[in-house]
Design a protein around this motif. Structure first.
Motif, PDB file in Angstrom:
ATOM      1  N   ASN A  20      -6.759 -22.569  -2.323  1.00  0.00           N
ATOM      2  CA  ASN A  20      -7.153 -21.654  -1.173  1.00  0.00           C
ATOM      3  C   ASN A  20      -5.500 -21.290  -0.520  1.00  0.00           C
ATOM      4  OD1 ASN A  20      -9.788 -21.211  -0.908  1.00  0.00           O
ATOM      5  ND2 ASN A  20     -10.175 -22.832   0.430  1.00  0.00           N
ATOM      6  N   PHE A  21      -4.721 -22.095  -0.836  1.00  0.00           N
ATOM      7  CA  PHE A  21      -3.357 -21.937   0.168  1.00  0.00           C
ATOM      8  C   PHE A  21      -2.851 -20.574  -0.384  1.00  0.00           C
ATOM      9  CE2 PHE A  21      -1.942 -24.293  -3.527  1.00  0.00           C
ATOM     10  CZ  PHE A  21      -0.942 -23.788  -3.881  1.00  0.00           C
ATOM     11  N   LEU A  22      -3.264 -20.360  -1.681  1.00  0.00           N
ATOM     12  CA  LEU A  22      -2.413 -18.872  -2.401  1.00  0.00           C
ATOM     13  C   LEU A  22      -2.951 -17.902  -1.646  1.00  0.00           C
ATOM     14  CD1 LEU A  22      -2.241 -19.894  -5.950  1.00  0.00           C
ATOM     15  CD2 LEU A  22      -0.363 -19.990  -4.429  1.00  0.00           C
ATOM     16  N   TYR A  23      -4.124 -17.675  -0.938  1.00  0.00           N
ATOM     17  CA  TYR A  23      -4.908 -16.660  -0.467  1.00  0.00           C
ATOM     18  C   TYR A  23      -5.512 -16.756   0.848  1.00  0.00           C
ATOM     19  CZ  TYR A  23      -3.782 -13.742  -4.500  1.00  0.00           C
ATOM     20  OH  TYR A  23      -3.026 -13.028  -5.545  1.00  0.00           O
ATOM     21  N   SER A  24      -5.578 -15.843   1.899  1.00  0.00           N
ATOM     22  CA  SER A  24      -6.287 -15.851   2.658  1.00  0.00           C
ATOM     23  C   SER A  24      -7.428 -14.641   2.995  1.00  0.00           C
ATOM     24  CB  SER A  24      -5.408 -15.892   4.041  1.00  0.00           C
ATOM     25  OG  SER A  24      -6.248 -15.757   5.255  1.00  0.00           O
ATOM     26  N   SER A  25      -8.566 -14.916   3.383  1.00  0.00           N
ATOM     27  CA  SER A  25      -9.376 -13.881   3.494  1.00  0.00           C
ATOM     28  C   SER A  25     -10.480 -14.100   4.723  1.00  0.00           C
ATOM     29  CB  SER A  25     -10.381 -13.934   2.148  1.00  0.00           C
ATOM     30  OG  SER A  25     -11.465 -14.854   2.415  1.00  0.00           O
ATOM     31  N   SER A  26     -11.228 -12.997   5.016  1.00  0.00           N
ATOM     32  CA  SER A  26     -11.873 -13.403   6.224  1.00  0.00           C
ATOM     33  C   SER A  26     -12.996 -14.280   6.051  1.00  0.00           C
ATOM     34  CB  SER A  26     -12.844 -12.100   6.459  1.00  0.00           C
ATOM     35  OG  SER A  26     -13.595 -11.575   5.241  1.00  0.00           O
ATOM     36  N   CYS A 269      -5.846 -12.234  12.922  1.00  0.00           N
ATOM     37  CA  CYS A 269      -4.821 -11.017  13.110  1.00  0.00           C
ATOM     38  C   CYS A 269      -5.485  -9.674  12.744  1.00  0.00           C
ATOM     39  CB  CYS A 269      -3.507 -11.444  12.538  1.00  0.00           C
ATOM     40  SG  CYS A 269      -2.782 -12.714  13.224  1.00  0.00           S
ATOM     41  N   SER A 270      -5.300  -8.726  13.359  1.00  0.00           N
ATOM     42  CA  SER A 270      -5.511  -7.476  12.915  1.00  0.00           C
ATOM     43  C   SER A 270      -4.974  -7.170  11.372  1.00  0.00           C
ATOM     44  CB  SER A 270      -5.077  -6.236  13.823  1.00  0.00           C
ATOM     45  OG  SER A 270      -3.759  -6.281  14.170  1.00  0.00           O
ATOM     46  N   LYS A 271      -5.462  -6.193  10.816  1.00  0.00           N
ATOM     47  CA  LYS A 271      -5.074  -5.541   9.403  1.00  0.00           C
ATOM     48  C   LYS A 271      -3.604  -5.169   9.711  1.00  0.00           C
ATOM     49  CE  LYS A 271      -8.343  -7.175   7.074  1.00  0.00           C
ATOM     50  NZ  LYS A 271      -8.291  -8.501   6.183  1.00  0.00           N
ATOM     51  N   SER A 272      -3.487  -4.242  10.898  1.00  0.00           N
ATOM     52  CA  SER A 272      -2.158  -3.766  11.092  1.00  0.00           C
ATOM     53  C   SER A 272      -1.124  -4.872  11.126  1.00  0.00           C
ATOM     54  CB  SER A 272      -2.098  -2.504  12.236  1.00  0.00           C
ATOM     55  OG  SER A 272      -2.663  -3.184  13.336  1.00  0.00           O
ATOM     56  N   LEU A 273      -1.215  -5.686  11.894  1.00  0.00           N
ATOM     57  CA  LEU A 273      -0.546  -6.848  12.209  1.00  0.00           C
ATOM     58  C   LEU A 273      -0.073  -7.424  10.736  1.00  0.00           C
ATOM     59  CD1 LEU A 273       1.460  -8.779  13.986  1.00  0.00           C
ATOM     60  CD2 LEU A 273      -0.624 -10.185  14.462  1.00  0.00           C
ATOM     61  N   GLN A 274      -1.172  -8.147  10.006  1.00  0.00           N
ATOM     62  CA  GLN A 274      -0.908  -8.477   8.751  1.00  0.00           C
ATOM     63  C   GLN A 274      -0.153  -7.895   7.823  1.00  0.00           C
ATOM     64  OE1 GLN A 274      -4.317 -10.103   6.955  1.00  0.00           O
ATOM     65  NE2 GLN A 274      -5.471 -10.382   8.901  1.00  0.00           N
ATOM     66  N   TRP A 343       5.708  -4.570  -0.715  1.00  0.00           N
ATOM     67  CA  TRP A 343       4.710  -5.462  -0.116  1.00  0.00           C
ATOM     68  C   TRP A 343       3.782  -4.947   0.892  1.00  0.00           C
ATOM     69  CZ3 TRP A 343       3.033  -9.557  -2.720  1.00  0.00           C
ATOM     70  CH2 TRP A 343       4.030 -10.303  -3.405  1.00  0.00           C
ATOM     71  N   GLY A 344       4.307  -3.942   1.575  1.00  0.00           N
ATOM     72  CA  GLY A 344       3.389  -3.214   2.540  1.00  0.00           C
ATOM     73  C   GLY A 344       2.391  -2.451   1.910  1.00  0.00           C
ATOM     74  N   ILE A 345       2.900  -1.604   1.017  1.00  0.00           N
ATOM     75  CA  ILE A 345       1.977  -0.535   0.127  1.00  0.00           C
ATOM     76  C   ILE A 345       1.189  -1.610  -0.712  1.00  0.00           C
ATOM     77  CG2 ILE A 345       1.828   1.091  -1.485  1.00  0.00           C
ATOM     78  CD1 ILE A 345       4.527   2.144  -0.365  1.00  0.00           C
ATOM     79  N   TYR A 346       1.432  -2.679  -1.416  1.00  0.00           N
ATOM     80  CA  TYR A 346       0.630  -3.371  -2.224  1.00  0.00           C
ATOM     81  C   TYR A 346      -0.356  -4.046  -1.437  1.00  0.00           C
ATOM     82  CZ  TYR A 346      -0.539  -7.163  -5.420  1.00  0.00           C
ATOM     83  OH  TYR A 346      -1.358  -8.341  -6.242  1.00  0.00           O
ATOM     84  N   ASP A 347      -0.129  -4.817  -0.171  1.00  0.00           N
ATOM     85  CA  ASP A 347      -1.256  -5.279   0.582  1.00  0.00           C
ATOM     86  C   ASP A 347      -1.927  -4.344   1.229  1.00  0.00           C
ATOM     87  OD1 ASP A 347      -0.731  -7.716  -0.105  1.00  0.00           O
ATOM     88  OD2 ASP A 347       0.535  -8.318   1.470  1.00  0.00           O
ATOM     89  N   ALA A 348      -1.591  -3.082   1.504  1.00  0.00           N
ATOM     90  CA  ALA A 348      -2.302  -2.011   2.378  1.00  0.00           C
ATOM     91  C   ALA A 348      -3.546  -1.359   1.180  1.00  0.00           C
ATOM     92  CB  ALA A 348      -1.598  -0.751   2.591  1.00  0.00           C
ATOM     93  N   PHE A 349      -3.178  -1.429  -0.001  1.00  0.00           N
ATOM     94  CA  PHE A 349      -4.006  -1.005  -1.081  1.00  0.00           C
ATOM     95  C   PHE A 349      -5.110  -2.232  -1.309  1.00  0.00           C
ATOM     96  CE2 PHE A 349      -5.665  -0.221  -5.218  1.00  0.00           C
ATOM     97  CZ  PHE A 349      -5.814   0.923  -5.392  1.00  0.00           C
ATOM     98  N   LYS A 350      -4.737  -3.633  -1.060  1.00  0.00           N
ATOM     99  CA  LYS A 350      -5.704  -4.529  -1.373  1.00  0.00           C
ATOM    100  C   LYS A 350      -6.593  -4.407  -0.315  1.00  0.00           C
ATOM    101  CE  LYS A 350      -4.076  -8.617  -2.732  1.00  0.00           C
ATOM    102  NZ  LYS A 350      -3.388  -9.825  -2.781  1.00  0.00           N
ATOM    103  N   THR A 357      -4.806  -9.859   2.404  1.00  0.00           N
ATOM    104  CA  THR A 357      -3.458  -9.460   2.204  1.00  0.00           C
ATOM    105  C   THR A 357      -2.912 -10.832   1.649  1.00  0.00           C
ATOM    106  OG1 THR A 357      -2.853 -10.378   4.459  1.00  0.00           O
ATOM    107  CG2 THR A 357      -3.063  -7.956   4.178  1.00  0.00           C
ATOM    108  N   THR A 358      -1.581 -10.635   0.929  1.00  0.00           N
ATOM    109  CA  THR A 358      -0.873 -12.002   0.277  1.00  0.00           C
ATOM    110  C   THR A 358      -0.456 -12.898   1.239  1.00  0.00           C
ATOM    111  OG1 THR A 358      -0.424 -10.135  -1.588  1.00  0.00           O
ATOM    112  CG2 THR A 358       0.589 -12.264  -1.562  1.00  0.00           C
ATOM    113  N   GLY A 359      -0.445 -14.118   0.852  1.00  0.00           N
ATOM    114  CA  GLY A 359       0.250 -15.276   1.692  1.00  0.00           C
ATOM    115  C   GLY A 359      -0.414 -15.692   2.979  1.00  0.00           C
ATOM    116  N   GLY A 360      -0.055 -16.767   3.602  1.00  0.00           N
ATOM    117  CA  GLY A 360      -0.443 -16.954   4.924  1.00  0.00           C
ATOM    118  C   GLY A 360      -0.050 -18.512   5.272  1.00  0.00           C
ATOM    119  N   ALA A 361      -0.423 -19.068   6.322  1.00  0.00           N
ATOM    120  CA  ALA A 361      -0.058 -20.264   6.573  1.00  0.00           C
ATOM    121  C   ALA A 361      -1.532 -21.167   6.857  1.00  0.00           C
ATOM    122  CB  ALA A 361       0.543 -20.148   8.022  1.00  0.00           C
TER     123      ALA A 361
END
Length: 368
Positions: A20-26, A269-274, A343-350, A357-361
């Motif tokens: 789970n730590f490798l990804y975050s989702s809703s 967080c909003s998608k734009s912030l992410q 990374w911005g374009i990559y995560d935007a496409f995802k 989006t990739t990564g998270g705390a």
């Protein structure tokens, strides 16, 4: 499977999920409520079974986020591959003028003494078109490389996590990032190398060819097909450390940003912030990448420009100080911008296809 997804602390069916730590989702908020707080997005693995009923497949049935693409399915890897292709190809092509100047500063520092004067020299001698020399091999080469780099990174990251098991993958997650990115780059550079060879020759020798169409046959005629891969080992020397730094530092920086700089949990967080976090984390990671991989970048430029040259010739000509510093300032600007945008374009496409989006705390510990 649109409305359900299976998660379990161990894979009993041969289809284990990456930690789970490798990804975050809703779904993080749901998981946080159903399981031990430390088992959700960015945290450690399950230490106790989730408080839901096991499904017939051996996993645990819980509501899934509204994702259009199932995580770790063939469609997921295809989406990541396409994302990497677009993000890398577009960004590298966009900074072609900087790349042209960077390569010429590495090859002929006496002529191209600084960024400002170098642009002036290019404009006077080659005109505006000179800034975009080699854009076709750049677009094709880095699109292919980006597809392999990002697609295989996602694959190897999961693969190595499954091999070592949840406990060690969580404990040594940075090693998972490093191993996954290095493995992906080895493959990706095989696709990039021929186009990189032609690109450098076209950019640094104005009379050599107009572009890929006439440059590739001329290169092959001069040095043979194997000559296109003459710079493969130095390219690995540049790109593997670069990519290891790119992915491992990005994942770490993004995790720290969500943990210490942003008071709101990632899933709130909003998608734009992410996506803003993705760009910022990518830019900082890019600065580290440029410094780590720059000596090998100088070698690649030197070898692809000089027929029959060897690594020893490059070191003797450039010197150790020149190897580490020649063209470094402009490359920091170039790579920082590139990596942040990628990374911005990559995560935007995802996000567009319904992936997180990739990564998270990790979430904060639950109050007693």
């Amino acid at each position: 499977m649109k409305d359900k997804m299976f998660l379990s602390n161990y894979d009993h069916s041969g289809n284990s999920l990456i930690p789970n730590f490798l990804y975050s989702s809703s779904s993080s908020k749901i998981l946080h409520e159903l399981n031990d707080p430390m088992n959700t997005n960015g945290g450690v693995f399950h230490q106790s079974p989730p408080l839901v009923s096991p499904s017939n497949g051996g996993g645990f049935l819980i509501p899934a986020p509204k994702e259009k693409v199932e995580m770790y399915s063939p469609a997921f890897y295809a989406a990541c591959t396409a994302s990497g292709m677009f993000s890398t190809g577009i960004t590298h092509t966009a900074v072609t003028p900087i790349d042209v100047l960077k390569c010429n500063m590495q090859i002929d520092p006496a002529k191209y003494k600084s960024i400002s004067s170098g642009f002036g020299v290019l404009l006077r001698e080659q005109g505006f078109k000179g800034f975009f020399r080699g854009w076709v091999p750049t677009l094709l080469g880095y699109s292919a490389q980006g597809a392999g780099k990002f697609g295989f990174y996602e694959f190897f990251k999961k693969y190595y996590s499954d091999i070592v098991g949840p406990e060690y993958a969580s404990k040594y997650k940075t090693l998972v990032y490093l191993a996954g990115s290095a493995s992906a780059e080895v493959i990706a550079d095989v696709a990039l190398c021929p186009m990189e060879a032609v690109k450098v020759r076209v950019q640094t020798q104005p009379g050599f060819a107009r572009g890929l169409a006439d440059g590739l046959p001329k290169f092959v005629k001069s040095e043979g097909v194997l000559g296109l891969y003459k710079g493969l080992v130095p390219l690995w020397g540049r790109q593997i450390p670069y990519t290891m730094m790119k992915f491992a530092s990005f994942e770490t920086i993004v995790e720290m940003m969500y943990k210490y700089a942003i008071p709101t949990p990632k899933d709130q967080c909003s998608k734009s912030l992410q996506l803003g976090v993705s760009f910022a984390g990518g830019y900082v990671a890019g600065v580290f990448c440029a410094v780590v991989s720059h000596p090998a970048d100088n070698l690649v430029s030197f070898l692809n420009n000089a027929k029959g040259a060897s690594v020893g010739d490059a070191v003797k000509k450039l010197g150790l100080w020149g190897l580490f510093t020649r063209g470094l300032p402009i490359r920091i600007v170039m790579i920082g911008t590139l990596t942040g945008a990628q990374w911005g374009i990559y995560d935007a496409f995802k996000v567009f296809v319904g992936l997180p989006t990739t990564g998270g705390a990790p979430p904060p510990p639950a109050k007693a």
